[in-house]
Design a protein around this motif. Structure first.
Motif, PDB file in Angstrom:
ATOM      1  N   ALA A 149     -14.010  15.795  14.206  1.00 48.38           N
ATOM      2  CA  ALA A 149     -13.182  15.553  15.381  1.00 48.38           C
ATOM      3  C   ALA A 149     -13.833  14.490  16.333  1.00 48.38           C
ATOM      4  O   ALA A 149     -12.718  13.983  16.946  1.00 48.38           O
ATOM      5  CB  ALA A 149     -12.869  17.003  15.982  1.00 48.38           C
ATOM      6  N   THR A 150     -14.920  14.309  16.268  1.00 44.97           N
ATOM      7  CA  THR A 150     -15.627  13.660  17.436  1.00 44.97           C
ATOM      8  C   THR A 150     -16.373  12.227  16.938  1.00 44.97           C
ATOM      9  O   THR A 150     -16.642  11.281  17.884  1.00 44.97           O
ATOM     10  CB  THR A 150     -16.638  14.504  18.238  1.00 44.97           C
ATOM     11  N   GLY A 151     -16.719  12.278  15.837  1.00 47.53           N
ATOM     12  CA  GLY A 151     -17.703  11.300  15.220  1.00 47.53           C
ATOM     13  C   GLY A 151     -19.142  11.350  15.473  1.00 47.53           C
ATOM     14  O   GLY A 151     -19.972  10.494  15.258  1.00 47.53           O
ATOM     15  N   ILE A 152     -19.453  12.519  16.125  1.00 44.67           N
ATOM     16  CA  ILE A 152     -20.870  12.846  16.540  1.00 44.67           C
ATOM     17  C   ILE A 152     -21.194  14.231  15.471  1.00 44.67           C
ATOM     18  O   ILE A 152     -20.751  15.044  15.346  1.00 44.67           O
ATOM     19  CB  ILE A 152     -20.818  13.441  18.147  1.00 44.67           C
ATOM     20  N   ASP A 153     -22.580  13.644  15.085  1.00 49.24           N
ATOM     21  CA  ASP A 153     -22.957  14.558  13.844  1.00 49.24           C
ATOM     22  C   ASP A 153     -24.261  15.019  14.465  1.00 49.24           C
ATOM     23  O   ASP A 153     -25.243  14.677  14.391  1.00 49.24           O
ATOM     24  CB  ASP A 153     -23.325  13.846  12.653  1.00 49.24           C
ATOM     25  N   ILE A 154     -24.085  16.284  14.763  1.00 56.41           N
ATOM     26  CA  ILE A 154     -25.338  17.198  15.249  1.00 56.41           C
ATOM     27  C   ILE A 154     -25.599  18.214  14.541  1.00 56.41           C
ATOM     28  O   ILE A 154     -24.596  19.222  14.357  1.00 56.41           O
ATOM     29  CB  ILE A 154     -25.277  17.686  16.924  1.00 56.41           C
ATOM     30  N   HIS A 155     -26.588  18.410  13.774  1.00 57.61           N
ATOM     31  CA  HIS A 155     -26.901  19.668  12.815  1.00 57.61           C
ATOM     32  C   HIS A 155     -27.364  20.806  14.029  1.00 57.61           C
ATOM     33  O   HIS A 155     -27.923  20.709  14.959  1.00 57.61           O
ATOM     34  CB  HIS A 155     -28.244  19.353  12.288  1.00 57.61           C
ATOM     35  N   PRO A 156     -26.563  22.039  13.420  1.00 56.13           N
ATOM     36  CA  PRO A 156     -26.818  23.056  14.272  1.00 56.13           C
ATOM     37  C   PRO A 156     -28.187  23.799  14.680  1.00 56.13           C
ATOM     38  O   PRO A 156     -28.490  24.434  15.369  1.00 56.13           O
ATOM     39  CB  PRO A 156     -26.004  24.272  13.623  1.00 56.13           C
ATOM     40  N   ALA A 161     -20.174  22.765  12.791  1.00 53.42           N
ATOM     41  CA  ALA A 161     -21.004  21.230  13.077  1.00 53.42           C
ATOM     42  C   ALA A 161     -20.067  20.189  12.302  1.00 53.42           C
ATOM     43  O   ALA A 161     -19.715  19.241  12.984  1.00 53.42           O
ATOM     44  CB  ALA A 161     -22.434  21.418  12.858  1.00 53.42           C
ATOM     45  N   GLU A 162     -19.787  20.506  11.232  1.00 52.29           N
ATOM     46  CA  GLU A 162     -18.982  19.326  10.504  1.00 52.29           C
ATOM     47  C   GLU A 162     -17.547  19.332  10.954  1.00 52.29           C
ATOM     48  O   GLU A 162     -17.001  18.231  10.812  1.00 52.29           O
ATOM     49  CB  GLU A 162     -18.969  19.845   9.049  1.00 52.29           C
ATOM     50  N   ALA A 181     -22.519  26.445  17.750  1.00 55.35           N
ATOM     51  CA  ALA A 181     -23.039  26.570  16.341  1.00 55.35           C
ATOM     52  C   ALA A 181     -24.541  26.911  16.195  1.00 55.35           C
ATOM     53  O   ALA A 181     -24.821  27.730  15.362  1.00 55.35           O
ATOM     54  CB  ALA A 181     -22.900  25.148  15.679  1.00 55.35           C
ATOM     55  N   HIS A 182     -25.237  26.453  17.294  1.00 57.61           N
ATOM     56  CA  HIS A 182     -26.574  26.679  17.552  1.00 57.61           C
ATOM     57  C   HIS A 182     -27.138  27.975  17.710  1.00 57.61           C
ATOM     58  O   HIS A 182     -28.116  28.607  17.130  1.00 57.61           O
ATOM     59  CB  HIS A 182     -27.209  25.862  18.678  1.00 57.61           C
ATOM     60  N   HIS A 229     -17.076  17.671  24.078  1.00 56.75           N
ATOM     61  CA  HIS A 229     -16.606  18.625  23.096  1.00 56.75           C
ATOM     62  C   HIS A 229     -17.442  18.805  21.903  1.00 56.75           C
ATOM     63  O   HIS A 229     -17.845  19.969  21.450  1.00 56.75           O
ATOM     64  CB  HIS A 229     -15.323  18.050  22.534  1.00 56.75           C
ATOM     65  N   ALA A 230     -18.286  17.797  21.681  1.00 55.31           N
ATOM     66  CA  ALA A 230     -19.379  17.984  20.584  1.00 55.31           C
ATOM     67  C   ALA A 230     -20.639  18.662  21.084  1.00 55.31           C
ATOM     68  O   ALA A 230     -20.848  19.561  20.234  1.00 55.31           O
ATOM     69  CB  ALA A 230     -19.982  16.557  20.398  1.00 55.31           C
ATOM     70  N   ILE A 231     -20.887  18.703  22.329  1.00 58.24           N
ATOM     71  CA  ILE A 231     -21.799  19.755  22.884  1.00 58.24           C
ATOM     72  C   ILE A 231     -21.455  21.282  22.817  1.00 58.24           C
ATOM     73  O   ILE A 231     -22.196  22.081  22.631  1.00 58.24           O
ATOM     74  CB  ILE A 231     -22.477  19.028  23.972  1.00 58.24           C
ATOM     75  N   ILE A 232     -19.889  21.285  23.243  1.00 57.52           N
ATOM     76  CA  ILE A 232     -19.467  22.734  23.350  1.00 57.52           C
ATOM     77  C   ILE A 232     -19.756  23.218  22.003  1.00 57.52           C
ATOM     78  O   ILE A 232     -20.112  24.372  21.817  1.00 57.52           O
ATOM     79  CB  ILE A 232     -17.982  22.891  23.837  1.00 57.52           C
TER      80      ILE A 232
END
Length: 319
Positions: free
Chosen positions: A184-191, A178-179, A162-163, A154-157
């Motif tokens: 929701a997932t606890g995974i922080d990926i900057h767009p 991204a936020e 976002a990217h 779900h984080a990569i979706i």
């Protein structure tokens, strides 16, 4: 609670808002909300998940013979809502960029149109991520389980969506998405991070991937991995320089195990493996295996090669 001086508190809050706006050089003229809404974007994300994967993340009553109708209807609604949010961001930005309403609306239409055309390619890319998660986890019984249950998927979706927006110039919307995903997932990926296909985050909680990170194909990382910056250069005025490349380059087929930290604009070479809790601040050659010296049971490279917060405990070890 009748003794609480509500009018006085309201007046003090108004004064605080006024002081902030004056300090930021903002107008005190009354106007409506001029920034995108987290609540609207949260619903928008749910709709995007549904139209990308209608029979798994769409409405529970959906039948396969009605997929196209649902996707078309959902897409129309999503693009209409997205256009409104994009215009809010661009009009807010236009106050500082001195763009006319006509210019901002035209730019907004372009962003939404390009985003819409990107969705088929995004779906195909996400299919590689779902398969990577299924093949990369022996506990996964089906691709459906992966898509329904795995926070990393779900984080990569969310990140893929976002990217795209980030690349099209809707950077605030991308950061909000991204936020929302982070919460929701606890995974922080900057767009802004660039991530290749067949990407798998296993477990996921505590993963951090910075803005200028570049990740290749078929990369797998585990919980609590950080791909971060090592230092933050300042400009002549003492302010942080923005947008400089400062996060790692992770080449194809790399595996990074739980708790590992990779900092700075370093390259982790193709096929390398970073063991759990290893701290890396220098380039890692292709095919290398870095582990904690105590777990390896062999001679470690000097701590100066792969520095860590505790050099006596964590070292880089050559294969």
């Amino acid at each position: 609670m009748t003794d609480i001086p509500i009018p006085e508190i309201v007046a003090e809050l108004r004064s605080a808002r006024r002081d902030w706006r004056l300090a930021q050089g903002r107008s005190l003229e009354p106007r409506g909300r001029d920034l995108p809404s987290r609540e609207v974007l949260r619903a928008l994300l749910a709709d995007l998940h549904g139209l990308l994967f209608p029979m798994r993340l769409g409405p529970p009553e959906l039948r396969q013979d009605a997929e196209d109708f649902y996707v078309g209807s959902a897409l129309d609604q999503v693009l209409h809502t997205l256009a409104g949010q994009v215009r809010l961001e661009l009009r807010h930005t236009a106050r500082h960029a001195h763009l006319s309403p006509r210019e901002t609306d035209a730019r907004g239409d372009h962003i939404v149109r390009q985003f819409a055309w990107s969705l088929p390619a995004t779906r195909r890319l996400l299919d590689t991520d779902v398969l990577a998660a299924y093949h990369g986890d022996p506990a996964a019984h089906s691709v459906d389980e992966v898509l329904l249950c795995y926070p990393g998927v779900h984080a990569i979706i969310n990140h893929r969506l976002a990217h795209t927006l980030h690349g099209l110039g809707a950077t605030l919307l991308a950061r909000l998405i991204a936020e929302l995903s982070h919460g929701a997932t606890g995974i922080d990926i900057h767009p802004g991070a660039s991530i290749g296909g067949s990407f798998f985050i296993d477990h996921g909680t505590g993963v951090v991937i910075g803005e200028t990170a570049v990740i290749g194909e078929r990369v797998r990382i585990y919980q609590a991995v950080t791909l971060g910056a090592k230092r933050f250069p300042l400009d002549a005025a003492g302010q942080l320089k923005k947008g400089l490349p400062r996060h790692p380059l992770i080449e194809d087929d790399v595996v990074i195990y739980a708790g590992a930290t990779v900092l700075g604009r370093v390259t982790v070479g193709q096929g390398a493996t970073i063991g759990g809790n290893v701290w890396v601040t220098h380039d890692v050659p292709p095919g290398a295996h870095l582990t904690q010296a105590s777990a390896q049971g062999g001679a470690a490279e000097p701590a100066s090669v792969f520095p860590s917060p505790s050099p006596s405990l964590i070292h880089g070890v050559s294969p």
